[in-house]
Design an enzyme around this catalytic site. Structure first.
Site, PDB file in Angstrom:
ATOM      1  N   HIS A 157       3.205 -20.997  44.106  1.00 19.14           N
ATOM      2  CA  HIS A 157       2.908 -21.852  42.953  1.00 19.14           C
ATOM      3  C   HIS A 157       2.973 -23.336  43.312  1.00 19.14           C
ATOM      4  O   HIS A 157       4.015 -23.973  43.207  1.00 19.14           O
ATOM      5  CB  HIS A 157       3.930 -21.537  41.845  1.00 19.14           C
ATOM      6  CG  HIS A 157       3.600 -22.177  40.535  1.00 19.14           C
ATOM      7  ND1 HIS A 157       4.180 -21.755  39.367  1.00 19.14           N
ATOM      8  CD2 HIS A 157       2.775 -23.175  40.196  1.00 19.14           C
ATOM      9  CE1 HIS A 157       3.717 -22.477  38.362  1.00 19.14           C
ATOM     10  NE2 HIS A 157       2.865 -23.365  38.852  1.00 19.14           N
ATOM     11  N   HIS A 190       0.567 -27.196  43.276  1.00 16.61           N
ATOM     12  CA  HIS A 190      -0.589 -27.960  42.792  1.00 16.61           C
ATOM     13  C   HIS A 190      -0.847 -29.065  43.817  1.00 16.61           C
ATOM     14  O   HIS A 190      -0.223 -30.113  43.752  1.00 16.61           O
ATOM     15  CB  HIS A 190      -0.295 -28.584  41.424  1.00 16.61           C
ATOM     16  CG  HIS A 190       0.070 -27.587  40.369  1.00 16.61           C
ATOM     17  ND1 HIS A 190      -0.852 -27.086  39.478  1.00 16.61           N
ATOM     18  CD2 HIS A 190       1.249 -27.009  40.052  1.00 16.61           C
ATOM     19  CE1 HIS A 190      -0.252 -26.234  38.645  1.00 16.61           C
ATOM     20  NE2 HIS A 190       1.023 -26.170  38.973  1.00 16.61           N
ATOM     21  N   LEU A 191      -1.744 -28.791  44.758  1.00 21.23           N
ATOM     22  CA  LEU A 191      -1.912 -29.756  45.853  1.00 21.23           C
ATOM     23  C   LEU A 191      -3.049 -30.744  45.591  1.00 21.23           C
ATOM     24  O   LEU A 191      -3.419 -31.512  46.470  1.00 21.23           O
ATOM     25  CB  LEU A 191      -2.028 -29.024  47.197  1.00 21.23           C
ATOM     26  CG  LEU A 191      -0.819 -28.099  47.516  1.00 21.23           C
ATOM     27  CD1 LEU A 191      -0.912 -27.553  48.936  1.00 21.23           C
ATOM     28  CD2 LEU A 191       0.518 -28.793  47.297  1.00 21.23           C
ATOM     29  N   ASP A 204       6.471 -24.804  41.971  1.00 18.03           N
ATOM     30  CA  ASP A 204       5.625 -25.479  40.983  1.00 18.03           C
ATOM     31  C   ASP A 204       5.482 -26.956  41.375  1.00 18.03           C
ATOM     32  O   ASP A 204       5.554 -27.845  40.536  1.00 18.03           O
ATOM     33  CB  ASP A 204       6.170 -25.334  39.562  1.00 18.03           C
ATOM     34  CG  ASP A 204       5.131 -25.701  38.499  1.00 18.03           C
ATOM     35  OD1 ASP A 204       3.991 -26.035  38.873  1.00 18.03           O
ATOM     36  OD2 ASP A 204       5.467 -25.647  37.302  1.00 18.03           O
ATOM     37  N   HIS A 253       3.023 -36.294  40.796  1.00 19.37           N
ATOM     38  CA  HIS A 253       2.342 -37.420  40.137  1.00 19.37           C
ATOM     39  C   HIS A 253       2.924 -38.695  40.752  1.00 19.37           C
ATOM     40  O   HIS A 253       4.069 -38.685  41.209  1.00 19.37           O
ATOM     41  CB  HIS A 253       2.610 -37.420  38.637  1.00 19.37           C
ATOM     42  CG  HIS A 253       2.111 -36.188  37.926  1.00 19.37           C
ATOM     43  ND1 HIS A 253       0.776 -35.968  37.672  1.00 19.37           N
ATOM     44  CD2 HIS A 253       2.773 -35.114  37.437  1.00 19.37           C
ATOM     45  CE1 HIS A 253       0.641 -34.804  37.032  1.00 19.37           C
ATOM     46  NE2 HIS A 253       1.837 -34.263  36.888  1.00 19.37           N
ATOM     47  N   GLY A 259       5.296 -32.695  35.311  1.00 15.18           N
ATOM     48  CA  GLY A 259       5.284 -32.081  36.637  1.00 15.18           C
ATOM     49  C   GLY A 259       6.178 -32.829  37.601  1.00 15.18           C
ATOM     50  O   GLY A 259       6.314 -34.056  37.513  1.00 15.18           O
TER      51      GLY A 259
END
Ligand code: ZN
Length: 405
Positions: free
Chosen positions: A43, A45-46, A295, A299, A314
């Site tokens: 999990h 988010h790249l 996860d 940002h 995030g």
């Protein structure tokens, strides 16, 4: 061949490790390092494509090596979102290009995003992706599947195609209602009230009902409340193929973190109570939790410094998952065997991954403060910054290549 002498095994014995490689390397680590199988983080988010100012695969691969993570599964909430075969292929090409540039052969898989207008793409992507991800509540990106009929259809198709469904289980209707109720509030702590636990509980119930209806394999991502754990535990007793992921931030942070972190403690689902943390730990002990996923959702500082309501949700986590778990091991909260199950073997089995010879060598006695300045992630911060942790990766070996931390 890589040949490492005097390396500690998980059972405490000392032996040697031989790993296929095009290079010939002999190392003696003098009993100071413990070999873990390379971690699988299902999990992350790249941020490619579309949000590469936050992260890209060059920086993320370095962060993964620093964190002992040798396989990642990337989420589809990109810009454009990854919802068709064409976009999956384009995304893979971009990723391969970036990994080649940085020279890190990070193993990876992609999640396909579930989008109502593109359900006909699911079958086409079957052999290209690890599974299909549904966002029942809105989060970063434009992927939202809050229509119960559409969700039903997704589960039907996924069962037919024999694909795992991963869910972001928060009920959109409850989230919307709470957003209205707390409109104009500026204290980031309100985030945990807006994203009320009831939203997570209701969505999880819905998912379990659908799993039962269609006999799916379902992964409930970032489980954060005691009630979800109870539901999943009960579903497992009924032999439904419902799996649970927890994140390090839900394990090691709680609602009190808003005071010092502000919006850097803001993620979806939100931080919960001390009792929830306890329930997650118990669920690790009794095997209800299957995997730990970071996860990792970076940002920039500037984005996170925006006031609550404007700041995105995030937190990054690739580099801190394993050190946090090693610290928990020293605190007698988890065994090394459990760490390996949660970060590797369970994922290997559930997702039916080909076996590999990736390893991470950890110095379990090394104490280091999480330092923003030393992080490899492009965002350059961690919600755990300033914490002293004991047990850090020293070298990560992926596809026969050694990376020293
Ligand atoms: Zn996520």
């Amino acid at each position: 061949m890589i040949h490492i002498k005097n390396v500690c095994q998980l059972d405490g014995t000392v032996g040697s490790l031989t790993i296929p490689s095009s290079e010939h390397i002999e190392l003696d680590v003098e009993g100071k390092l413990t070999a873990f199988p390379g971690c699988i983080d299902a999990h992350v988010h790249l941020r490619t494509p579309g949000h590469t100012h936050k992260e890209d695969w060059r920086t993320a691969a370095q962060a993964a090596m620093a964190g002992g993570i040798t396989t990642v599964f990337d989420m589809p909430n990109n810009d454009p979102s990854c919802v068709t075969k064409e976009r999956v292929l384009a995304k893979k090409q971009e990723i391969d290009q970036q990994l080649q540039e940085i020279g890190i052969p990070l193993d990876y898989q992609l999640w396909l995003g579930a989008h109502q207008n593109h359900f006909n793409e699911i079958g086409k992507c079957k052999d290209l992706v690890i599974g299909v991800k549904a966002y029942m509540g809105s989060s970063t990106g434009d992927l939202l599947l809050d229509d119960p009929n559409a969700l039903d259809e997704l589960f039907r198709i996924a069962a037919l195609e024999n694909m795992i469904v991963a869910v972001h289980a928060e009920d959109e209707e409850i989230l919307e209602e709470k957003k209205r109720q707390f409109l104009g509030y500026s204290d980031p702590a309100v985030h945990s009230q807006i994203r009320d636990r009831k939203a997570a509980i209701k969505a999880t119930q819905q998912v379990i009902a659908l799993t039962e209806k269609y006999n799916n394999q379902v992964f409930i991502m970032h489980v954060s409340t005691k009630e979800e754990i109870d539901l999943i535990r009960e579903a497992k007793k009924r032999e439904l193929l419902v799996y649970a992921e927890v994140t390090p931030h839900h394990l090691f942070l709680n609602e009190s973190a808003y005071v010092h972190l502000g919006t850097k403690a803001q993620m979806n689902p939100p931080l919960r109570t001390v009792d929830d943390q306890k329930a997650l730990c118990e669920a690790i002990q009794d095997g209800t939790v299957d995997t730990i996923g970071s996860d990792h959702a970076p940002h920039t500082h500037a984005e996170k410094n925006l006031p609550y309501g404007k700041a995105p949700s995030g937190v990054p986590g690739l580099e801190t998952t394993l050190p946090l778990l090693c610290q928990a091991y020293h605190d007698d909260k988890i065994s090394l065997e459990q760490i390996v199950r949660l970060t590797r073997t369970n994922a290997e089995i559930i997702y039916d991954l080909p076996s590999n010879k990736d390893y991470v060598l950890v110095d379990l006695e090394l104490q280091k403060v999480v330092d923003n300045a030393q992080l490899k992630t492009k965002c350059g911060w961690s919600p755990f910054a300033g914490q002293m942790l004991k047990g850090w990766p020293v070298m990560t070996i992926v596809q026969g290549k050694i990376f020293y931390v």
